[in-house]
Write an enzyme that holds these catalytic residues in place. Structure first.
Site, PDB file in Angstrom:
ATOM      1  N   TYR A  85      55.493  55.456 -16.775  1.00 62.82           N
ATOM      2  CA  TYR A  85      55.717  54.331 -15.862  1.00 62.82           C
ATOM      3  C   TYR A  85      55.068  53.100 -16.469  1.00 62.82           C
ATOM      4  O   TYR A  85      53.896  53.149 -16.872  1.00 62.82           O
ATOM      5  CB  TYR A  85      55.098  54.625 -14.496  1.00 62.82           C
ATOM      6  CG  TYR A  85      55.219  53.517 -13.470  1.00 62.82           C
ATOM      7  CD1 TYR A  85      54.097  52.767 -13.110  1.00 62.82           C
ATOM      8  CD2 TYR A  85      56.428  53.214 -12.871  1.00 62.82           C
ATOM      9  CE1 TYR A  85      54.197  51.750 -12.164  1.00 62.82           C
ATOM     10  CE2 TYR A  85      56.532  52.196 -11.924  1.00 62.82           C
ATOM     11  CZ  TYR A  85      55.414  51.466 -11.575  1.00 62.82           C
ATOM     12  OH  TYR A  85      55.506  50.449 -10.642  1.00 62.82           O
ATOM     13  N   ASP A 108      51.301  51.183 -24.125  1.00 62.72           N
ATOM     14  CA  ASP A 108      50.985  50.734 -22.769  1.00 62.72           C
ATOM     15  C   ASP A 108      49.638  51.351 -22.392  1.00 62.72           C
ATOM     16  O   ASP A 108      49.571  52.510 -21.976  1.00 62.72           O
ATOM     17  CB  ASP A 108      52.098  51.165 -21.796  1.00 62.72           C
ATOM     18  CG  ASP A 108      51.742  50.788 -20.372  1.00 62.72           C
ATOM     19  OD1 ASP A 108      52.585  51.012 -19.477  1.00 62.72           O
ATOM     20  OD2 ASP A 108      50.622  50.293 -20.131  1.00 62.72           O
ATOM     21  N   LYS A 156      44.440  46.917 -15.011  1.00 63.37           N
ATOM     22  CA  LYS A 156      43.465  47.713 -14.255  1.00 63.37           C
ATOM     23  C   LYS A 156      42.013  47.330 -14.586  1.00 63.37           C
ATOM     24  O   LYS A 156      41.525  46.305 -14.142  1.00 63.37           O
ATOM     25  CB  LYS A 156      43.759  49.203 -14.456  1.00 63.37           C
ATOM     26  CG  LYS A 156      45.162  49.608 -13.907  1.00 63.37           C
ATOM     27  CD  LYS A 156      45.441  51.066 -14.072  1.00 63.37           C
ATOM     28  CE  LYS A 156      46.881  51.396 -13.762  1.00 63.37           C
ATOM     29  NZ  LYS A 156      47.170  51.563 -12.334  1.00 63.37           N
TER      30      LYS A 156
HETATM   31  P1  KE4 Z   1      50.873  47.305 -12.038  1.00 67.69           P
HETATM   32  O1  KE4 Z   1      52.093  46.403 -12.030  1.00 67.69           O
HETATM   33  O2  KE4 Z   1      50.894  48.315 -10.913  1.00 67.69           O
HETATM   34  O3  KE4 Z   1      49.568  46.518 -12.119  1.00 67.69           O
HETATM   35  O4  KE4 Z   1      50.889  48.138 -13.420  1.00 67.69           O
HETATM   36  C1  KE4 Z   1      52.028  48.885 -13.760  1.00 67.69           C
HETATM   37  C2  KE4 Z   1      51.604  49.970 -14.728  1.00 67.69           C
HETATM   38  C3  KE4 Z   1      51.922  49.835 -16.069  1.00 67.69           C
HETATM   39  N1  KE4 Z   1      51.547  50.771 -16.974  1.00 67.69           N
HETATM   40  C4  KE4 Z   1      50.851  51.865 -16.591  1.00 67.69           C
HETATM   41  C5  KE4 Z   1      50.461  52.872 -17.625  1.00 67.69           C
HETATM   42  C6  KE4 Z   1      50.498  52.048 -15.231  1.00 67.69           C
HETATM   43  O5  KE4 Z   1      49.805  53.161 -14.865  1.00 67.69           O
HETATM   44  C7  KE4 Z   1      50.883  51.096 -14.275  1.00 67.69           C
HETATM   45  C8  KE4 Z   1      50.582  51.243 -12.802  1.00 67.69           C
HETATM   46  N2  KE4 Z   1      50.023  52.482 -12.400  1.00 67.69           N
HETATM   47  C9  KE4 Z   1      50.304  52.930 -11.049  1.00 67.69           C
HETATM   48  C10 KE4 Z   1      49.536  54.225 -10.803  1.00 67.69           C
HETATM   49  N3  KE4 Z   1      49.869  55.233 -11.696  1.00 67.69           N
HETATM   50  C11 KE4 Z   1      49.975  51.904 -10.036  1.00 67.69           C
HETATM   51  C12 KE4 Z   1      49.780  52.410  -8.625  1.00 67.69           C
HETATM   52  C13 KE4 Z   1      50.829  51.894  -7.704  1.00 67.69           C
HETATM   53  O6  KE4 Z   1      51.983  51.736  -8.143  1.00 67.69           O
HETATM   54  O7  KE4 Z   1      50.478  51.660  -6.531  1.00 67.69           O
END
Ligand code: KE4
Length: 431
Positions: A146, A241, A269
């Protein structure tokens, strides 16, 4: 027994009349694990506190950012001090390059970077940059990974998409999705075949170097360098990523751990210490394709926001100054938790496969080795749901999805390890 979630239920009902599913991010709705999501009022150290007076050991740390635990005093102080000078200027500040220098110290592959407000923005722009730099349209990603919710990357994605069991997302035109090739993780042959089929059309490979969004899955030996070799042989870029793994698996993320040099890296994060902050960066010759220097456009009202910069600087400062103590300790505490519960599951005759890398881990409710999304999908998600609910009742809040990673912070110590193992002993005998 926890205090009844009466107030949380009321708040959930009110929220559902205003926010789809009552949430601002799908996974928070507990759809795949069942039960009512507690509403949090505050958090401190390793603990979350809900509106009904319950306390929980936090095992998802806001999905990764809270590596120093909640309300870590130097971070709180930095935010408070910055807020007194206004929350946002929309103009350049010294703090942006201050934080960029710290990021560069941790990630030598990042010659230049740009701050944005979410991992989604970072990954979306890194893809656009790779396409602009190479003049190619196709992108390779991996099933279960993701990279945020931009159209090109919502193809066979992990995290909430996998949690909800949806193949992708409505609203993404086929013409867009067709340029995204989703391959199995940990399979170099599949990548070679994709390039053989489109030798000069693939702009980049984007990969979570340690997958977190299918649950935690480590790369097989040689896999990451294999991706880099194949990409470069075909004139494509390698994007790591590290939104989740950056500053998590080591101060230099997975690329330091596995000694791999990407062309671009995305971060998020931890970089913002819990405030909305992310970044993408890498080789200067690629980054200079970005406006205002080059033809690839990207912008953001709150990018490099003074509060996020202050929180990020305070967070990275503490990690850099205490690196030698922090990362071995995180590894040790996580091992005690992950393997301790695995031993309890073995005793209880519950099939459980534990994947752990540093301070991120997942208990998969399967007896299969989990090396890609297909094997992760053999997990018994109903059993995970029962376990999640039982652990929550016992005061331990796991990420509410089988396809997510759990995270340990520097605030987790022997007392929290004991609380988790005691809760698991009760939960695995009943769930
Ligand atoms: P955000 O747009 O949520 O800040 O980041 C996207 C993203 C991109 N790359 C990786 C490896 C990520 O894990 C994420 C976001 N992670 C999820 C949890 N696995 C966010 C939690 C959520 O969607 O509420």
């Amino acid at each position: 027994m926890p205090l009844p979630l009466n107030r949380s239920r009321q708040l959930q009902q009110r929220a559902e009349s205003l926010l789809p599913g009552g949430v601002d991010s799908p996974v928070r709705a507990f759809r795949s694990v069942g039960g009512d999501p507690p509403f949090v009022t505050r958090a401190e150290g390793a603990y979350l506190y809900d509106e009904d007076g319950n306390r929980y050991v936090d095992m998802f740390g806001s999905w990764g950012p809270m590596i120093l635990g909640h309300a870590f005093p130097p971070v709180v102080e930095a935010i408070r001090e910055a807020a007194g000078r206004s929350a946002s200027f929309g103009a350049s500040t010294a703090a942006e390059a201050d934080l960029a220098l710290m990021v560069q110290e941790c990630f030598p592959s990042i010659e230049k970077l740009r701050f944005v407000n979410s991992g989604t923005e970072a990954c979306m722009t890194a893809i656009r940059l790779a396409r602009g730099f190479t003049g190619r349209n196709f992108v390779i990603k991996f099933e279960g990974c993701y990279h945020g919710h931009s159209d090109s990357l919502l193809v066979k994605a992990g995290s909430g998409v996998a949690t909800l069991g949806i193949p992708g997302s409505a609203g993404v035109p086929a013409e867009t999705a067709m340029h995204t090739l989703a391959l199995p993780f940990n399979d170099l042959e599949a990548v070679r075949a994709a390039f053989a089929a489109r030798p000069k059309e693939i702009a980049c490979i984007i990969v979570e170097p340690v997958v977190g969004n299918a649950g935690a899955i480590a790369p097989l030996p040689g896999y990451l360098n294999g991706l880099r070799d194949i990409a470069h042989r075909h004139g494509a870029l390698l994007i790591l990523d590290e939104v989740m793994t950056g500053f998590r698996l080591s101060l230099g993320g997975a690329q330091r751990l596995y000694d791999i040099k990407p062309d671009l890296t995305t971060l998020g994060k931890i970089i913002g210490g819990g405030l909305p902050c992310a970044a993408f960066g890498g080789r200067a010759e690629i980054m200079n394709y970005l406006a205002p220097l080059g033809p690839v456009y990207q912008a953001g009202t709150l990018s490099g926001n003074p509060l996020a910069m202050a929180a990020g600087i305070a967070t990275l400062q503490h990690l850099i100054e205490n690196e030698q103590a922090i990362y071995p300790q995180l590894q040790k505490t996580t091992e005690a938790i992950a393997t301790g519960v695995a031993a309890i599951a073995r005793e209880a005759g519950v099939p459980l496969m534990t994947n752990q890398v540093g301070s991120m881990f997942t208990w998969f409710f399967t007896s299969n080795m989990v090396t890609n999304f297909a094997s992760a999908s053999t997990s018994d998600t109903a059993a995970f749901g029962r376990f999640h609910r039982a652990m929550l009742e016992a005061g331990v809040w796991l990420p509410p999805s089988q396809f997510e990673a759990a995270f340990v912070s520097t605030a987790h110590g022997p007392a929290e390890v004991k609380a988790i193992l005691d809760a698991a002993l009760r939960s695995l005998q009943t769930s």
